[in-house]
Design a protein around this motif. Structure first.
Motif, PDB file in Angstrom:
ATOM      1  N   ALA A 589      55.906  39.211  34.415  1.00  0.00           N
ATOM      2  CA  ALA A 589      54.997  38.654  35.497  1.00  0.00           C
ATOM      3  C   ALA A 589      54.808  39.434  36.990  1.00  0.00           C
ATOM      4  CB  ALA A 589      55.166  37.031  35.755  1.00  0.00           C
ATOM      5  N   LYS A 590      53.818  39.473  37.809  1.00  0.00           N
ATOM      6  CA  LYS A 590      54.058  40.491  38.873  1.00  0.00           C
ATOM      7  C   LYS A 590      54.291  39.409  39.895  1.00  0.00           C
ATOM      8  CE  LYS A 590      51.341  43.117  36.452  1.00  0.00           C
ATOM      9  NZ  LYS A 590      51.437  42.347  35.345  1.00  0.00           N
ATOM     10  N   ALA A 591      55.140  40.056  40.999  1.00  0.00           N
ATOM     11  CA  ALA A 591      55.754  39.245  41.984  1.00  0.00           C
ATOM     12  C   ALA A 591      54.703  38.647  43.047  1.00  0.00           C
ATOM     13  CB  ALA A 591      56.553  40.276  42.703  1.00  0.00           C
ATOM     14  N   TYR A 592      53.468  39.337  43.064  1.00  0.00           N
ATOM     15  CA  TYR A 592      52.436  38.805  43.853  1.00  0.00           C
ATOM     16  C   TYR A 592      51.006  38.807  43.064  1.00  0.00           C
ATOM     17  CZ  TYR A 592      55.712  40.564  47.467  1.00  0.00           C
ATOM     18  OH  TYR A 592      56.889  40.859  48.437  1.00  0.00           O
ATOM     19  N   GLU A 593      50.235  38.025  43.609  1.00  0.00           N
ATOM     20  CA  GLU A 593      48.878  37.840  43.052  1.00  0.00           C
ATOM     21  C   GLU A 593      47.917  37.979  44.415  1.00  0.00           C
ATOM     22  OE1 GLU A 593      48.530  34.019  41.453  1.00  0.00           O
ATOM     23  OE2 GLU A 593      49.147  32.883  43.084  1.00  0.00           O
ATOM     24  N   VAL A 594      46.588  38.487  43.926  1.00  0.00           N
ATOM     25  CA  VAL A 594      45.650  38.543  44.953  1.00  0.00           C
ATOM     26  C   VAL A 594      44.506  37.693  44.663  1.00  0.00           C
ATOM     27  CG1 VAL A 594      44.252  40.520  45.787  1.00  0.00           C
ATOM     28  CG2 VAL A 594      46.339  41.032  45.119  1.00  0.00           C
ATOM     29  N   GLU A 595      44.076  36.949  45.559  1.00  0.00           N
ATOM     30  CA  GLU A 595      42.661  36.253  45.519  1.00  0.00           C
ATOM     31  C   GLU A 595      41.755  36.823  46.439  1.00  0.00           C
ATOM     32  OE1 GLU A 595      41.487  31.484  46.101  1.00  0.00           O
ATOM     33  OE2 GLU A 595      43.550  32.250  46.681  1.00  0.00           O
ATOM     34  N   THR A 596      40.596  37.071  45.832  1.00  0.00           N
ATOM     35  CA  THR A 596      39.422  37.533  46.578  1.00  0.00           C
ATOM     36  C   THR A 596      38.156  36.798  46.963  1.00  0.00           C
ATOM     37  OG1 THR A 596      38.667  38.517  44.541  1.00  0.00           O
ATOM     38  CG2 THR A 596      40.124  39.782  45.676  1.00  0.00           C
ATOM     39  N   GLY A 621      49.687  48.056  37.030  1.00  0.00           N
ATOM     40  CA  GLY A 621      50.256  46.825  37.641  1.00  0.00           C
ATOM     41  C   GLY A 621      49.690  46.848  39.248  1.00  0.00           C
ATOM     42  N   LYS A 622      48.520  47.574  39.315  1.00  0.00           N
ATOM     43  CA  LYS A 622      48.034  47.530  40.824  1.00  0.00           C
ATOM     44  C   LYS A 622      46.588  46.788  40.564  1.00  0.00           C
ATOM     45  CE  LYS A 622      49.982  51.885  42.465  1.00  0.00           C
ATOM     46  NZ  LYS A 622      50.057  53.370  42.692  1.00  0.00           N
ATOM     47  N   PHE A 623      46.270  46.264  41.757  1.00  0.00           N
ATOM     48  CA  PHE A 623      45.085  45.586  41.932  1.00  0.00           C
ATOM     49  C   PHE A 623      44.108  46.436  42.853  1.00  0.00           C
ATOM     50  CE2 PHE A 623      42.221  42.411  43.565  1.00  0.00           C
ATOM     51  CZ  PHE A 623      41.785  41.676  42.297  1.00  0.00           C
ATOM     52  N   ALA A 624      42.966  46.890  42.552  1.00  0.00           N
ATOM     53  CA  ALA A 624      42.206  47.583  43.255  1.00  0.00           C
ATOM     54  C   ALA A 624      40.970  46.646  43.798  1.00  0.00           C
ATOM     55  CB  ALA A 624      41.436  48.780  42.497  1.00  0.00           C
ATOM     56  N   VAL A 625      40.880  46.937  45.211  1.00  0.00           N
ATOM     57  CA  VAL A 625      39.720  46.444  45.758  1.00  0.00           C
ATOM     58  C   VAL A 625      38.956  47.493  46.231  1.00  0.00           C
ATOM     59  CG1 VAL A 625      39.132  44.944  47.780  1.00  0.00           C
ATOM     60  CG2 VAL A 625      41.171  44.478  46.266  1.00  0.00           C
ATOM     61  N   LEU A 685      44.643  50.003  47.092  1.00  0.00           N
ATOM     62  CA  LEU A 685      45.501  49.566  45.855  1.00  0.00           C
ATOM     63  C   LEU A 685      46.622  48.832  46.165  1.00  0.00           C
ATOM     64  CD1 LEU A 685      45.278  53.598  44.165  1.00  0.00           C
ATOM     65  CD2 LEU A 685      43.786  51.432  43.530  1.00  0.00           C
ATOM     66  N   ILE A 686      46.659  47.670  45.730  1.00  0.00           N
ATOM     67  CA  ILE A 686      47.785  46.836  45.808  1.00  0.00           C
ATOM     68  C   ILE A 686      48.710  46.691  44.756  1.00  0.00           C
ATOM     69  CG2 ILE A 686      48.271  44.524  46.883  1.00  0.00           C
ATOM     70  CD1 ILE A 686      45.401  44.110  47.792  1.00  0.00           C
ATOM     71  N   ASP A 687      49.820  47.133  45.022  1.00  0.00           N
ATOM     72  CA  ASP A 687      50.930  46.878  44.036  1.00  0.00           C
ATOM     73  C   ASP A 687      51.455  45.530  43.743  1.00  0.00           C
ATOM     74  OD1 ASP A 687      53.248  47.105  42.418  1.00  0.00           O
ATOM     75  OD2 ASP A 687      53.748  49.367  43.013  1.00  0.00           O
ATOM     76  N   ARG A 688      51.399  44.900  42.826  1.00  0.00           N
ATOM     77  CA  ARG A 688      51.486  43.639  42.504  1.00  0.00           C
ATOM     78  C   ARG A 688      53.017  43.145  42.432  1.00  0.00           C
ATOM     79  NH1 ARG A 688      47.331  40.944  38.265  1.00  0.00           N
ATOM     80  NH2 ARG A 688      48.368  39.076  39.123  1.00  0.00           N
ATOM     81  N   TYR A 689      53.856  44.315  42.272  1.00  0.00           N
ATOM     82  CA  TYR A 689      55.399  43.999  42.069  1.00  0.00           C
ATOM     83  C   TYR A 689      55.784  44.191  43.594  1.00  0.00           C
ATOM     84  CZ  TYR A 689      54.813  45.138  37.099  1.00  0.00           C
ATOM     85  OH  TYR A 689      54.513  44.814  35.697  1.00  0.00           O
ATOM     86  N   THR A 690      55.473  45.011  44.562  1.00  0.00           N
ATOM     87  CA  THR A 690      56.217  45.303  45.587  1.00  0.00           C
ATOM     88  C   THR A 690      55.212  44.992  46.938  1.00  0.00           C
ATOM     89  OG1 THR A 690      55.279  47.475  45.827  1.00  0.00           O
ATOM     90  CG2 THR A 690      57.380  47.133  44.644  1.00  0.00           C
ATOM     91  N   ALA A 691      53.858  44.781  46.639  1.00  0.00           N
ATOM     92  CA  ALA A 691      52.621  44.570  47.851  1.00  0.00           C
ATOM     93  C   ALA A 691      52.715  45.834  48.390  1.00  0.00           C
ATOM     94  CB  ALA A 691      53.104  43.088  48.544  1.00  0.00           C
TER      95      ALA A 691
END
Length: 830
Positions: A589-596, A621-625, A685-691
């Protein structure tokens, strides 16, 4: 003396060494040939023994459908042993209770003639074997009935039954004989093939009907021995199935053995149930089952004889080497040996695949190095060669027709050559125009200085144009080298991933199974794909009823506890057919979540915007916006921006370096069309483990981070992609925290207030004044504020993407289960 320099004299050590080498080679070749001959003769002997018993076997004392079916399969699979099989079958038919050697020989001869006829038309295939056997048996038996003048309805029925049995047995033997000869891969064995093998073994045992040793039936001993073998390896279900099949075929051969079907089935069931105790327990179960039914059915004398037969079979079973049991286990689905053989097969496939991928990676790495070596190398002495070329060109164009050529180039060669070099340097440095006053030293020595300057200027322009293209070529080589190097790294990562997935983790899988079953949940299987910290991936197959969601509520918290890191359900694949299990994938499970949230409008209030945006989770494990603005408006601008984002996401998804991915997209946009296609690219590019967030900005407007009342701008100053061959990619790395809001926009939003306003201060102020907390509401509120602040109509496409970082909260809390130990992770494969 250096031993490496000693050269053997002719006729001495060299000859003897060569002789020993040749002798060793011949000996190895002879040993290999002898080994192959021994194996060939061993299998030929087995084929002969099986043929002898099948030739003697009969059903209802009159039907003998085994011989032709067996010969047909051997003919197609082992043609070198077909003659031996035919002799054994004929010999076995002579030993039968009702000898039918002539009919057996006739069926084999007819089948052989039919096959030879089909070979003449190149149609002889094993798929035609059942039909050919049916025709052979039908023709021979009909001829025998007509010859005996016993053409009755019953005889015709028996002829049809025997031909039909021969047809079915051929299909059975096609599946069973390769397994018996150990030429079938265990990983590909099916349950149908196991049943066919059981039928073949029972048919072989039928050939021993009537043979006794000290009053004990050999058929009964063999059937119970085979029953024990499969009950120990396959369990109660396989043991009972073997008992039913063997008892059925034995009862067809001997009416007195009808009770053997129930006796063997019950004995196989008990032996399989007790197999956890090993050989003695399985043998005891078989003895118990046969004794009980023998006492119940056969009386005292029959029970005693049956007990002795069971004891003889048990003794043979206890004397059976463990290697034979392991070999049988490899062929039985569901056994540990079968699973291990499948794991070994999969591991070999993984190793070969990883090795090939590594080889391709090395090839790409070498190509990258070769391109990189020539990318920045300027040929030695090129400048000197260019100046010599300038002098030669001027001399050929101007001096060749000058009346003072001989005086200048022969009488004053050094002065003339020095003057030419000086004029060339002046042209390269200052570019004097025609009509300008020239130095006196030039005019005093040369009568046509302006013509010489014109030629030199023309040559310098050509050479500079050539330099420009050489620079472009070097830049292209450098880009190709970087791209090849990036592909090489991706392939290395893939090979490492394949090897990592090939690790055997049977102990960890068994520990997870025991932990889940300790909760009272029954699962089908557990497969660990990865136990790397932060990149855990586990697949569990289950048949839980829908509606309770045990995976998220119970199994995920349990895995979190024993692995020591948050685990969540990544995906669930529902079964297509009823009865099949569902496959659930658990991952870190990722430590962070991203809501857009997204808001935008087109130029002039139109329907089609030239801006594009994308929000996607990458495999690492990265979230791209991402936001892209195509130059201009309408469909063409949207095509530019959409193409840039699609290519960029594909490259990032494959694992390519961010900066190299941007450069690759730029080169593709430059090369794919002769028209100018420009597009800005703004990626976070947001790392969802470390932000930790990496911003890639190419020609884009500033982005903003809203942290409470503070607004932090993220800026870059470079051109859009698709304009220059080589671009500067600004990489900005920022640490985000829970609650931070990232706001990205296109230039239509940023430039909305016009030139009279300080845009950066204005944008920071309206972002600070945002009241909404939800990302979608923030995007809509910001767009509404920008539109109301515009002095006139919408002059450009506008797009706003808002992403809010929150700390991930598991849906269900972790719990401690007494007795559970932490899972031991294997070492990572490098």
């Amino acid at each position: 003396m250096d031993k490496q320099n000693i050269v053997p004299l002719p006729g001495t050590g060299s000859r003897h060494g060569g002789g020993r080498s040749k002798l060793g080679h011949r000996w190895r070749k002879l040993s290999s040939s002898a080994s192959q001959l021994f194996l060939s003769r061993r299998w030929t002997m087995l084929i002969a023994v099986v043929g002898l018993l099948l030739g003697r076997a009969a059903i209802l004392d009159t039907l003998a459908p085994f011989a032709a079916a067996y010969f047909a399969v051997i003919y197609f699979l082992r043609r070198d042993a077909a003659f031996t099989a035919a002799l054994a079958l004929i010999a076995g038919s002579c030993l039968a209770a009702a000898p039918q050697a002539w009919s057996t020989a006739a069926e084999l001869l007819v089948f052989y003639l039919l096959v030879r006829g089909m070979e003449a038309y190149e149609r002889a295939e094993i798929s035609y074997a059942p039909l050919l056997v049916f025709i052979s048996a039908l023709l021979v038996q009909l001829f025998g009935v007509v010859l005996d003048k016993a053409l009755t309805g019953y005889q015709l029925l028996m002829v049809g039954v025997e031909a039909g049995l021969a047809f079915v047995l051929t299909l059975v033997f096609i599946q069973a004989v390769p397994v018996l000869m150990l030429t079938k891969k265990p990983a590909l064995l099916r349950n149908e093939e196991i049943i066919c093998l059981m039928i073949l073994l029972a048919s072989i045992m039928t050939g021993a009907a009537g043979w006794t040793v000290y009053g004990l039936e050999i058929t009964h001993i063999l059937s119970r021995y085979v029953l024990l073998l499969f009950a120990l390896t396959g369990g109660a279900l396989l043991g009972a199935s073997v008992g039913v099949i063997a008892g059925l075929i034995l009862s067809l051969a001997d009416f007195g053995a009808v009770l053997q079907m129930s006796l063997l089935a019950f004995a196989g069931l008990l032996a399989g149930l007790l197999r956890e105790g090993g050989k003695p327990a399985a043998a005891f179960g078989m003895l118990l089952g046969t004794t009980i039914l023998s006492v119940y059915v056969g009386g005292t004398e029959g029970a005693l004889t049956s007990s002795w037969e069971s004891a003889a079979a048990a003794l043979l079973f206890l004397m059976t080497p463990r290697a034979l049991l392991k070999t049988i286990s490899r062929y039985v689905p569901g056994t540990a040996e079968h699973a291990r053989s499948q794991h070994e097969y999969a591991r070999r496939v993984r190793d070969v695949t990883a090795q090939r991928v590594t080889q391709f990676s090395e090839v790409f790495c070498q190509l990258a190095e070769s391109f990189a070596e020539t990318a920045d190398v300027e040929p030695f002495g090129r400048r000197q060669q260019e100046r010599v070329h300038f002098v030669n060109a001027a001399a050929e164009a101007v001096c060749a027709t000058c009346f003072r050529q001989q005086q200048c180039w022969e009488g004053k060669f050094q002065q003339t050559y020095r003057l030419m070099k000086e004029m060339t340097a002046s042209v390269e440095r200052e570019r004097p125009q025609l009509g300008e006053e020239l130095p006196e030293t030039w005019t005093r020595h040369c009568v046509k200085p302006h013509q010489v300057l014109a030629v030199l200027r023309q040559q310098v322009e050509l050479v500079e144009h050539d330099r420009l293209w050489r620079k472009r070529i070097r830049e292209s080589r450098r880009l190709v080298a970087d791209q090849l190097s990036g592909v090489s790294r991706i392939m290395q990562d893939l090979a490492r991933e394949i090897r990592r997935e090939g690790q055997e983790m049977h102990l960890q899988e068994e520990q997870i199974r025991e932990a889940v079953e300790g909760l009272g949940l029954s699962i089908r299987s557990v497969e660990i794909i990865s136990l790397e910290e932060g990149n855990v991936e586990i697949e569990i197959a289950h048949t839980f009823p829908r509606g309770f969601d045990e995976c998220r509520k119970m199994i995920a918290p349990l895995l979190t506890d024993i692995l020591g890191e948050p685990i969540a359900v990544k995906s669930e694949r529902l079964p297509e057919l009823s009865g099949e299990p569902s496959i659930v994938t658990f991952a870190s499970a990722k430590a962070y979540e991203v809501e857009t949230g997204v808001a935008g409008t087109a130029k002039g209030g139109g329907l089609l915007s030239g801006d594009s945006y994308s929000t996607v989770e990458l495999a690492n494990g990265k979230f791209a916006v991402a936001v892209s603005d195509g130059m201009g408006g309408g469909e063409r601008a949207r095509l530019e921006s959409r193409s840039a984002l699609d290519m960029l996401h594909q490259l990032l998804q494959s694992g390519m370096d961010e900066k190299l991915a941007i450069q690759t997209v730029n080169s593709v946009l430059l090369l794919r069309s002769a028209d100018e296609m420009f597009a800005t690219v703004d990626v976070a590019l947001i790392d969802r483990y470390t932000a930790k967030t990496t911003f890639l900005k190419v020609g884009s407007t500033p982005s903003y981070i809203k942290r409470g009342n503070d607004v932090i701008p993220i800026t870059a100053g470079n051109l859009p992609i698709g304009i220059l061959q080589e671009i500067d990619v600004d990489l900005v790395r920022v640490q985000l925290y829970p609650g931070d809001t990232l706001i990205m926009m296109t230039d239509g939003v940023y430039d909305a207030p016009g030139h009279a306003v300080n845009k950066e201060i204005w944008m920071k102020r309206i972002i600070q004044e945002l009241k909404a907390e939800d990302p979608q509401q923030m995007a809509e509120e910001l767009l509404d504020t920008v539109l109301r602040s515009s002095p006139d109509e919408i002059r450009d496409d506008m797009t706003i993407v808002v992403a809010k970082v929150r700390r991930f909260q598991p849906e269900w809390a972790t719990f401690r289960w007494p007795g559970l130990t932490k899972l031991e992770r294997p070492r990572t494969v490098s």
